[in-house]
Design a protein around this motif. Structure first.
Motif, PDB file in Angstrom:
ATOM      1  N   LEU B 217       5.847  12.493  -7.907  1.00  0.00           N
ATOM      2  CA  LEU B 217       4.805  12.326  -8.911  1.00  0.00           C
ATOM      3  C   LEU B 217       5.232  11.327  -9.981  1.00  0.00           C
ATOM      4  CD1 LEU B 217       3.661  16.020  -9.416  1.00  0.00           C
ATOM      5  CD2 LEU B 217       2.501  14.207  -8.176  1.00  0.00           C
ATOM      6  N   VAL B 220       5.598   7.609  -8.551  1.00  0.00           N
ATOM      7  CA  VAL B 220       4.306   6.977  -8.305  1.00  0.00           C
ATOM      8  C   VAL B 220       3.688   6.533  -9.623  1.00  0.00           C
ATOM      9  CG1 VAL B 220       1.964   7.623  -7.669  1.00  0.00           C
ATOM     10  CG2 VAL B 220       3.813   8.011  -6.083  1.00  0.00           C
ATOM     11  N   SER B 224       3.204   2.469 -11.072  1.00  0.00           N
ATOM     12  CA  SER B 224       1.921   1.852 -11.406  1.00  0.00           C
ATOM     13  C   SER B 224       1.850   1.523 -12.897  1.00  0.00           C
ATOM     14  CB  SER B 224       0.780   2.772 -11.011  1.00  0.00           C
ATOM     15  OG  SER B 224       0.936   4.013 -11.639  1.00  0.00           O
ATOM     16  N   MET B 266       0.511  -1.951  -2.990  1.00  0.00           N
ATOM     17  CA  MET B 266       1.055  -1.047  -4.003  1.00  0.00           C
ATOM     18  C   MET B 266       1.001   0.392  -3.503  1.00  0.00           C
ATOM     19  SD  MET B 266       0.028  -1.206  -7.942  1.00  0.00           S
ATOM     20  CE  MET B 266      -1.294  -0.133  -8.292  1.00  0.00           C
ATOM     21  N   ALA B 267      -0.156   0.791  -2.952  1.00  0.00           N
ATOM     22  CA  ALA B 267      -0.294   2.151  -2.432  1.00  0.00           C
ATOM     23  C   ALA B 267       0.683   2.382  -1.285  1.00  0.00           C
ATOM     24  CB  ALA B 267      -1.728   2.388  -1.971  1.00  0.00           C
ATOM     25  N   GLN B 270       4.107   3.070  -2.602  1.00  0.00           N
ATOM     26  CA  GLN B 270       4.147   4.413  -3.191  1.00  0.00           C
ATOM     27  C   GLN B 270       4.182   5.485  -2.114  1.00  0.00           C
ATOM     28  OE1 GLN B 270       0.664   4.019  -5.617  1.00  0.00           O
ATOM     29  NE2 GLN B 270       1.810   3.373  -7.408  1.00  0.00           N
ATOM     30  N   PHE B 271       3.271   5.370  -1.127  1.00  0.00           N
ATOM     31  CA  PHE B 271       3.234   6.374  -0.065  1.00  0.00           C
ATOM     32  C   PHE B 271       4.515   6.336   0.751  1.00  0.00           C
ATOM     33  CE2 PHE B 271      -1.599   6.197  -0.324  1.00  0.00           C
ATOM     34  CZ  PHE B 271      -1.651   7.371  -1.055  1.00  0.00           C
TER      35      PHE B 271
END
Lengths: 276, 294
Positions: B217, B220, B224, B266-267, B270-271
């Motif tokens: 958490l 991530v 961002s 970006m996602a 993060q993932f």
């Protein structure tokens, strides 16, 4: 029995906590002091104190308009998310149905994925349908994390209500609508207030989504604050800080009220109540 | 007619589907329409670039050092901050859980989260500046003889992420550590285990899975980072983070397809990190921490 090493460790940890708390308070105090200062160069405190920056910030940044827009947006977001979030939380708290874990994941995702990551595609869609740049665009964008937030926060509050109370109401012939209106809502007032106030705080301080979707007439206070800092040089720093203080008041009022209903840890986590 | 309808309703009700269950629909549809749908739309849009083949946006991103460099620049801020915040949260939470006036401390710490990154950045611009209180205090104490530069560079962003990130990891860690049944530690203490050993052999194994989730958490969130990188950092240089690159593509070049591609990259990063951490989490114990009393 504590050894000297354990005592030293304890002292170090507490020293860090105190250092951190002092820094947080000093950072906030610096904004407040600067907003009341006349001239503040190379000294511990400003040369003299004045309130004129508030008058000039109010006019310069058209704060009455910005505040009105901010609270119209936040108010709509909060009401809509309570209207669709509380019933959803009720269904999730009371029923076990196939696919329920999937629905839970669906509500958790918008809270876990950072706003800037889903904000860019969301803004693109809102621009395509012509909502971006309007107040409704900002409201819709802010609802995306707020609706799931309300759902997740309300579930434990609903679980605490004894199902027998509802069964009794059903026995006396209440339908789901009357059950909500006359039994659940009165019992859920503390939970709904907490969810509403925290959603309010989140919307007023939500920068990313509002920044990505707002037009000139649908800016909230945080976005206006960001633009004024970023275009600094033109405006007096004190006047920007006066706006920052007004922004702080506009978020902290709701937090202070909300903290009467929830524990600060609940703002970031769902805390399990210790068994009595 | 009603004879053939009733059994279906009953059968559905047996599986937990009735009028009440349907109340979940408006909220679920809303999230599908405004969260899942934009994400898929953005994914598709990223494969229809203004020029070039279907992978045009991605080859453009990964062939331009100024663009793919943003991944590294963002990681260089987000990873150390997240690890440091978690490393600090655990010992502090261990001490604070027995504290009497815990609520005062947690309330002060929830302030930066509530006020948000924009206000924290504005406050730090004053506070960390060359004439700010921090530099003045350090000079008064004699630790430094000239102001150190803490704003408009890497450290400004780092400190702002600590101010907003530490309270977040700390409050999560505190709620996890408070959830451990004190009887477990008391039992170990009775058997003569010192605080250090009780932590190492009882508390740590129980909170590790939770810490892994906290890391996800917090990471991530830090990855961002946006307003503070622009206000407190050097958005053209060492804190040119990936979210800034995406916002630039969308609002300065009006290339929504390219902006979507950057948001997808970006996602994906993060993932990717979350996936790695959660896979590692499978190696730890993930059972109940309340001593089995129910």
């Amino acid at each position: 029995m504590e050894s000297a090493l354990e005592r030293l460790w304890r002292t170090l940890v507490w020293a860090f906590v105190i250092f951190l708390v002092i820094n947080v308070i000093a950072m906030i105090a610096a904004v407040v002091v600067n907003s009341f200062g006349t001239r503040w160069l190379s000294s511990w405190l400003p040369a003299a104190f004045t309130t004129r920056w508030y008058v000039s910030a109010w006019k310069e940044f058209q704060l009455s308009d910005v505040l009105l827009v901010t609270f119209q947006i936040a108010g709509s977001v909060v009401v809509i998310s309570a209207l669709i979030g509380v019933p959803a939380a009720y269904a999730l708290a009371r029923r076990d149905f196939p696919g329920k874990p999937l629905v839970m994941v669906l509500f958790l995702l918008p809270l876990l994925v950072p706003p800037i990551t889903f904000g860019v595609p969301l803004a693109t869609v809102l621009y395509k349908v012509g909502l971006a740049g309007t107040m409704w665009g900002v409201i819709v964008a802010n609802l995306v994390p707020t609706v799931p937030f309300t759902v997740i926060l309300m579930i434990p509050f609903i679980e605490q209500i004894d199902p027998k109370v509802e069964a009794a109401a059903r026995v006396f012939g209440a339908g789901t609508g009357r059950l909500f209106l006359h039994v659940l809502v009165p019992l859920l007032v503390p939970g709904i207030l907490a969810a509403t106030l925290l959603a309010m705080v989140r919307t007023v301080s939500m920068f990313e989504l509002t920044f990505l979707t707002a037009g000139p007439s649908s800016q909230t206070l945080v976005v206006a604050l960001f633009y004024s800092v970023f275009a600094a040089g033109v405006r007096a720093g004190q006047s920007i800080d006066a706006m920052a203080v007004i922004y702080m008041l506009s978020t902290l009022i709701w937090l202070v009220v909300a903290l009467r209903f929830v524990n600060p840890t609940q703002i970031v986590a769902r805390v399990k109540k210790a068994p009595a | 007619m009603s004879a053939s309808r009733r059994p279906i309703r009953l059968a559905l009700a047996d599986r937990g589907i009735d009028g009440v269950t349907l109340l979940v629909l408006p909220a679920a549809l809303f999230v599908v329409l405004l969260f899942i749908h934009p994400f898929l739309y953005g994914l598709l849009l990223s494969f229809t670039p203004k020029e070039g083949g279907w992978l045009g946006n991605y080859t453009r991103f990964f062939s331009d050092p100024y663009m793919y460099g943003t991944i590294w620049l963002t990681l260089r801020i987000a990873l150390p901050v997240t690890l440091l915040n978690i490393a600090l949260s655990v010992p502090v939470a261990m001490q604070v859980r027995h504290m009497k006036h815990q609520r005062l401390l947690t309330t002060i710490l929830v302030l930066p989260i509530t006020l948000g990154t924009v206000l924290v950045a504005e406050g730090l611009l004053n506070y960390l500046g060359p004439q700010g209180w921090l530099n003045r205090t350090l000079m008064l104490v004699g630790l430094i003889d000239r102001p150190i530069r803490l704003v408009h560079n890497y450290w400004g962003v780092f400190i702002s992420l600590m101010i907003t990130g530490f309270p977040f990891t700390f409050l999560l860690t505190l709620s996890m550590i408070s959830g451990i049944d004190p009887a477990l530690e008391q039992a170990a203490a009775t058997l003569g285990a010192r605080a250090r050993h009780r932590f190492r052999h009882i508390v740590l194994p129980l909170v590790l899975p939770g810490l892994a989730v906290t890391f996800c958490l917090a990471f991530v969130d830090a990855f961002s980072v946006f307003p503070s990188a622009m206000m407190l950092g050097a958005p053209a240089g060492e804190t040119r983070v990936i979210s800034f690159a995406a916002a630039q593509a969308a609002f300065e070049q009006y290339d929504y397809s390219y902006a979507s591609a950057i948001a997808m990259i970006m996602a994906a990063v993060q993932f990717g990190f979350v996936g790695l951490v959660l896979m590692a989490r499978g190696l730890f114990y993930t059972g109940p921490a309340d001593g089995g009393k129910g």
